[in-house]
Structure formats: C-alpha cells, structure tokens
Design an enzyme around this catalytic site. Structure first.
Site, short mmCIF file in Angstrom:
data_model
loop_
_atom_site.label_atom_id
_atom_site.label_comp_id
_atom_site.label_asym_id
_atom_site.label_seq_id
_atom_site.Cartn_x
_atom_site.Cartn_y
_atom_site.Cartn_z
N ASP A 229 -7.77 0.42 -0.14
CA ASP A 229 -7.98 1.83 -0.03
C ASP A 229 -7.75 2.79 -1.18
O ASP A 229 -8.44 3.78 -1.19
CB ASP A 229 -7.12 2.41 1.08
N GLY B 213 0.82 -1.30 -0.08
CA GLY B 213 0.01 0.19 0.21
C GLY B 213 0.90 1.40 0.02
O GLY B 213 2.07 1.46 -0.43
N ASP B 214 0.17 2.34 0.48
CA ASP B 214 0.84 3.65 0.53
C ASP B 214 2.16 3.66 1.03
O ASP B 214 3.20 4.26 0.54
CB ASP B 214 -0.15 4.54 1.52
N ARG C 90 -11.67 -7.05 2.85
CA ARG C 90 -10.05 -7.24 2.46
C ARG C 90 -10.18 -8.82 1.67
O ARG C 90 -9.10 -8.95 1.11
CB ARG C 90 -9.17 -7.21 3.45
#
Ligand code: F6P
Length: 299
Positions: free
Chosen positions: A112, A86-87, A235
């Site tokens: 997300d 992710g980020d 998820r």
C-alpha cells in the site's frame, strides 16, 4: 519480506549474532512460534510473500499474550526485534515492543506504501503487476474497442498503488479513496476518450470499488464496461529489482541499528537514501496522496 529475512540473517551472522524467525507476526512472538533460520533462507529473496507468514491477530496485546511474549523473549535471550510490516506494525507494533523494554527496529513492508517518510518494500512489485495488466488491457482495447475498461487495484483504504499505476501506465482516469470522486468530470473524460479513439481505461482503487464505478459508467454512458480486479495476486509474485534492493539496504541497516543500540526506530528510504526515523515521527501522521499526480492523470 523474504529478501529482508535473508539479508538480515546474513548480516547478523557476519556480525556474530543469530537471527531467528518468528512465525505469524506478533501473535507468534506471544505463542512462542519460532523458526530456526540457517540454510533455509538461501535464495528466498526471489520469492514473494514471507516464509514466516503474517497474521492480523491481537492475542499478543492481551494481558496473557503480553506476559507470554515477555517470557518467550527472555527464555530465548532475544536482545532485539526487527518488525517487518505495514502501517499498523510501524505505528503500533514497534512502540508496543519498545515500551516493554525491547529494542525494536521496524522495516516498512506494505504494497500500500502508506507509511509516512518512507517508500515501502512491496510497492514497486505491486505497481509492476498493475502496469503489466494495464498494458495487457491496452492490447485488448486497441484490438477490441467500443468498451470502457476498469482496472481495480489493491491498496486497502489508500490509493497510492492505483495512482502510480494509472500515471505510469497512462490510464485515462484514476479514482482513489482519499479524494472525493467527481463523477461529472470522470464521466465527461471517459466519454470524450471513447469518442476520440473507441475505448477508455479507468484505474480504480479497491477502497472506491471497481464494480461500483464500472456499473455507474455503463449506466450513464450506455457503453460496455469490462472490469478486471487484480485482487490478492497483487500481493505476490517474484519481487522486482527495486524491492530487493530496498529490502537488502533496509534490513542490513536494521541489523546495524540494533547493534548500535537504536531503540524504537524505523529504517526507511527517503530522498534516495536509507534513513533512521524515530518512531514518534510517524506516529499520528498519514501519508498524503499525491494531488499533483492525481491532477496529471485526470486532467
Ligand atoms: O494492506 C495490504 C493489503 O494488501 C491491502 O492492499 C488489501 O486491502 C489487504 O491487504 C488485503 O488483505 P485482507 O484479505 O486481509 O483484506
């Protein structure tokens, strides 16, 4: 992520390279927890989650962890790393490995969808799950009205999932953590919808809090509120066609990029095509919430 593992493995093999798995993310690299990939990747593109598991550990960033990570890479003769994450993995993880002299390519994987300049793998599947539940709630609302329904989505501190689900599923209102909640506007709209057709649906991102919004709506309007929290089921589950497509396109590109000597990049999906994005381009940037879409939902 499983689809990425399978397609990257196959592409690497086709190019005469071996792709090995690292268990538990960056800490697995530091602890030397490797998984031999071969027949065990066949067909895993159908499964949610990742056979490699993930972790939010920070051992790899300690002096000891870093030394051990470098030793493991050397011993295994690892020429490059693909980071699925992710980020934080894109902004911090990819530059971290690159700074240690390891060619690294990131693939954006987060439900997300908060990584700038790309669509992330997992978002589509997570939104489909949200839409499915919204549809089910609507069936209930149509047959069991006189209620306000709140659907809480995942998304951490971001509201991209909530907004997409609310827009695509035709909810009456959406609350996202990026934008200040206008209570008066929300209560007015929900009240109007209940008056008009007997029920209303509000999608709330977890970063705002479904319970908090639901309790206030019930208190203000005196109408029964029923809250559904999707939670961690969002998820998982079999990935959508769109996510598998993206996973194949990005993981094959990641292998090509490493073989062509790329260093510290993310392979992303932007303007309907695969892009190689230098990691500095996303460092310090934030994916903004789509304000136009927010206004389309909320009026
Ligand atoms: O970052 C992805 C995400 O699924 C968020 O949407 C969610 O808040 C979080 O992970 C759940 O993980 P944890 O149980 O560690 O909070």
């Amino acid at each position: 992520m499983n689809a990425c593992i399978e397609f990257a493995f196959k592409k690497a093999k086709e190019k005469g390279k071996e792709l090995i798995g690292v268990m538990g993310g960056f800490d697995g690299l530091a602890k030397g927890d490797f998984l031999r990939l071969e027949g065990n990747v066949e067909g895993i593109e159908r499964w949610g989650g990742t056979i490699l598991r993930t972790s939010r550990g920070r051992y790899f960033a300690s002096a000891e962890g870093k030394a051990s990570l470098l030793k493991n890479l050397k011993e295994r003769k690892i020429e490059g790393v693909i980071v699925l994450g992710g980020d934080g993995s894109m902004r911090e993880g990819v530059p971290f490995l690159a700074a240690l002299g390891i060619p690294t390519v990131g693939i954006p994987c987060t439900i997300d969808d908060d990584i700038p300049l790309t669509r992330s793998i997992g978002f589509d599947t997570a939104c489909n799950k949200g839409i499915y539940l919204l549809d089910c709630i609507k069936d209930t609302a149509l047959s069991l009205p006189e209620r306000i329904f709140v659907l809480e989505t995942l998304g951490g501190r971001t509201g991209h999932i909530a907004l997409a689900v609310a827009y695509g599923g035709g909810a009456d209102y959406v609350c996202v953590p990026e934008l200040e909640l206008n209570w008066e506007e929300m209560i007015g709209k929900i009240k109007g919808k209940v008056k008009e057709r007997g029920w209303a649906i509000d999608v709330v991102a977890e970063g705002v809090g479904g319970n908090m919004v639901g309790e206030r709506l019930e208190k203000e309007l005196g109408i029964r509120v029923r809250i559904t929290t999707i939670g961690h089921s969002q998820r998982g589950g079999a990935p959508s066609f769109r996510d598998r497509f993206l996973a194949r396109a990005l993981s094959e590109e990641a292998i090509e990029a490493l073989l062509e000597g790329e260093y510290a990049i993310m392979v992303g999906w932007w303007n309907e095509k695969v892009e190689r994005i230098p990691i500095e381009k996303i460092k310090g940037k934030k994916k903004e919430i789509d304000r136009a879409l927010y206004r389309l939902v909320n009026g």
